[in-house]
Design a protein around this motif. Structure first.
Motif, PDB file in Angstrom:
ATOM      1  N   LYS A   1       5.585  11.370  13.717  1.00  0.00           N
ATOM      2  CA  LYS A   1       5.164  11.277  15.108  1.00  0.00           C
ATOM      3  C   LYS A   1       3.724  10.777  15.237  1.00  0.00           C
ATOM      4  CE  LYS A   1       8.260  15.092  16.264  1.00  0.00           C
ATOM      5  NZ  LYS A   1       8.361  16.525  16.606  1.00  0.00           N
ATOM      6  N   GLU A   2       2.833  11.296  14.414  1.00  0.00           N
ATOM      7  CA  GLU A   2       1.406  10.993  14.581  1.00  0.00           C
ATOM      8  C   GLU A   2       0.974   9.715  13.884  1.00  0.00           C
ATOM      9  OE1 GLU A   2      -0.817  14.407  13.366  1.00  0.00           O
ATOM     10  OE2 GLU A   2      -0.048  15.676  15.000  1.00  0.00           O
ATOM     11  N   ASN A   3       1.538   9.419  12.712  1.00  0.00           N
ATOM     12  CA  ASN A   3       1.105   8.238  11.952  1.00  0.00           C
ATOM     13  C   ASN A   3       2.059   7.054  12.094  1.00  0.00           C
ATOM     14  OD1 ASN A   3      -0.985   9.892  11.047  1.00  0.00           O
ATOM     15  ND2 ASN A   3       0.084  10.447   9.167  1.00  0.00           N
TER      16      ASN A   3
ATOM     17  N   THR B   1       5.670  15.758  11.309  1.00  0.00           N
ATOM     18  CA  THR B   1       4.378  15.508  11.963  1.00  0.00           C
ATOM     19  C   THR B   1       3.880  14.100  11.690  1.00  0.00           C
ATOM     20  OG1 THR B   1       3.789  17.857  11.800  1.00  0.00           O
ATOM     21  CG2 THR B   1       1.994  16.292  12.171  1.00  0.00           C
TER      22      THR B   1
ATOM     23  N   THR C   1       9.079   9.300  17.677  1.00  0.00           N
ATOM     24  CA  THR C   1       9.620  10.625  17.960  1.00  0.00           C
ATOM     25  C   THR C   1      11.116  10.490  18.227  1.00  0.00           C
ATOM     26  OG1 THR C   1       7.542  11.396  18.945  1.00  0.00           O
ATOM     27  CG2 THR C   1       9.546  12.632  19.482  1.00  0.00           C
TER      28      THR C   1
END
Length: 319
Positions: A292-294, A289, A298
């Motif tokens: 991908k988010e920080n 996670t 991806t």
């Protein structure tokens, strides 16, 4: 901006590939020069990267960083030594200490990327279903390569505290399976028979070499402070992997499996690090996670896609 980028472990295929890729990107990613170091002349093409013969276990690496005015360091040796039987402990731990000590003294260094491994989480029957970056090992890191990685990451945290002005990034990579260069699981799955512990079906994740390369390039050319798990989406069990390959599984007693795996592997002409037996027993899955988010990355290849591509390379036309 990457400025002058230094890549360690240049004599291994993965490091040489990174050096060549960074050199090709050049000014498009703010890179003025790539310097690749190792004690052995690389057999793989470095492109326009400059090779410097240097032993990272000595203070020579500090002189290289100073002379070349290095701004970014991509330290791959803790990963690359998995293919080297000799002096692995010294390169992993002592070498990493020397590189970080040299970077701590060098005012020019502004970014440090440690290419680590998910084995830092260990392998244990008490492990959580999914490891996050804040989790710690519950077993399986007292010897061998995992122990080295735990120590190296400890030095990395110390370096980050002492040089808060440097963007320090740690990438914890899942196992890469590929025919481009040797990795422990690539060797294991290439065997005609797959030894496995009776009563266990390990959950595994894989990382495509292209995704591994892309993640390292991103870390070396952008500022992303922190630790990030890197793996392809999805999970594959050992039995599923065997079916995809069309390989028979040799069920063996779980007690003493490490020794048995080593013996069978040698008989089939390969070698296995001791920690692989624990991975094939208990498995390991990491959460991506934060990646991908920080980190903003991806992977383009899932665990299943990566493994099927590897399987096809062993049996052309399979998929």
């Amino acid at each position: 901006m990457g400025g002058v980028v230094l890549v360690t472990g240049a004599a291994t295929a993965s490091s040489a590939l990174l050096a060549r890729e960074l050199a090709q990107l050049g000014s498009a990613r703010g890179i003025s020069k790539v310097v690749a170091v190792d004690t052995t002349l690389p057999s793989d093409d470095l492109g326009s990267a400059k090779f410097v013969r240097a032993d990272i276990r000595t203070n020579v690496i500090g002189k290289v960083i100073a002379v070349e005015d290095v701004e970014t360091v991509a330290h791959l040796d803790p990963l690359s030594t998995r293919g080297r039987a000799s002096s692995a402990k010294e390169i992993n731990v002592i070498g990493s200490m020397q590189v970080m000590a040299a970077c701590q003294r060098a005012e020019s260094v502004r970014r440090f990327v440690l290419v680590s491994n998910a084995c830092v989480y260990g392998t244990s029957p008490n492990s959580p279903a999914v490891f996050r970056e804040v989790d710690t090992a519950r077993g399986g890191v007292k010897t061998g390569f995992p122990k080295d990685v735990v120590e190296v990451e400890g030095y990395m945290r110390g370096f980050a505290r002492r040089r808060p002005d440097v963007t320090s990034t740690t990438l914890r990579m899942a196992h890469v399976v590929t025919n481009q260069f040797q990795t422990p699981l690539s060797r294991y799955f290439a065997n005609p028979v797959l030894p496995a512990p009776l009563g266990f079906d390990a959950r595994l994740q894989f990382l495509h070499p292209d995704d591994a390369l892309a993640a390292i390039v991103k870390a070396a050319t952008e500022d992303h402070r922190g630790t990030f798990n890197v793996a392809g989406d999805g999970v594959l069990t050992l039995s599923q992997a065997a079916r995809i390959l069309g390989r028979p599984v040799l069920a063996m007693p779980p007690i003493g499996f490490a020794g048995a795996l080593s013996g069978v592997s040698k008989f089939m002409g390969t070698t296995m690090p001791t920690d692989i037996s624990r991975l094939l027993t208990h498995g390991r899955v990491i959460d991506t996670t934060a990646l991908k988010e920080n980190f903003g990355f991806t992977p383009q290849h899932s665990t299943m896609d990566t493994f099927k591509e590897f399987a096809a390379s062993l049996r052309p036309g399979m998929f």
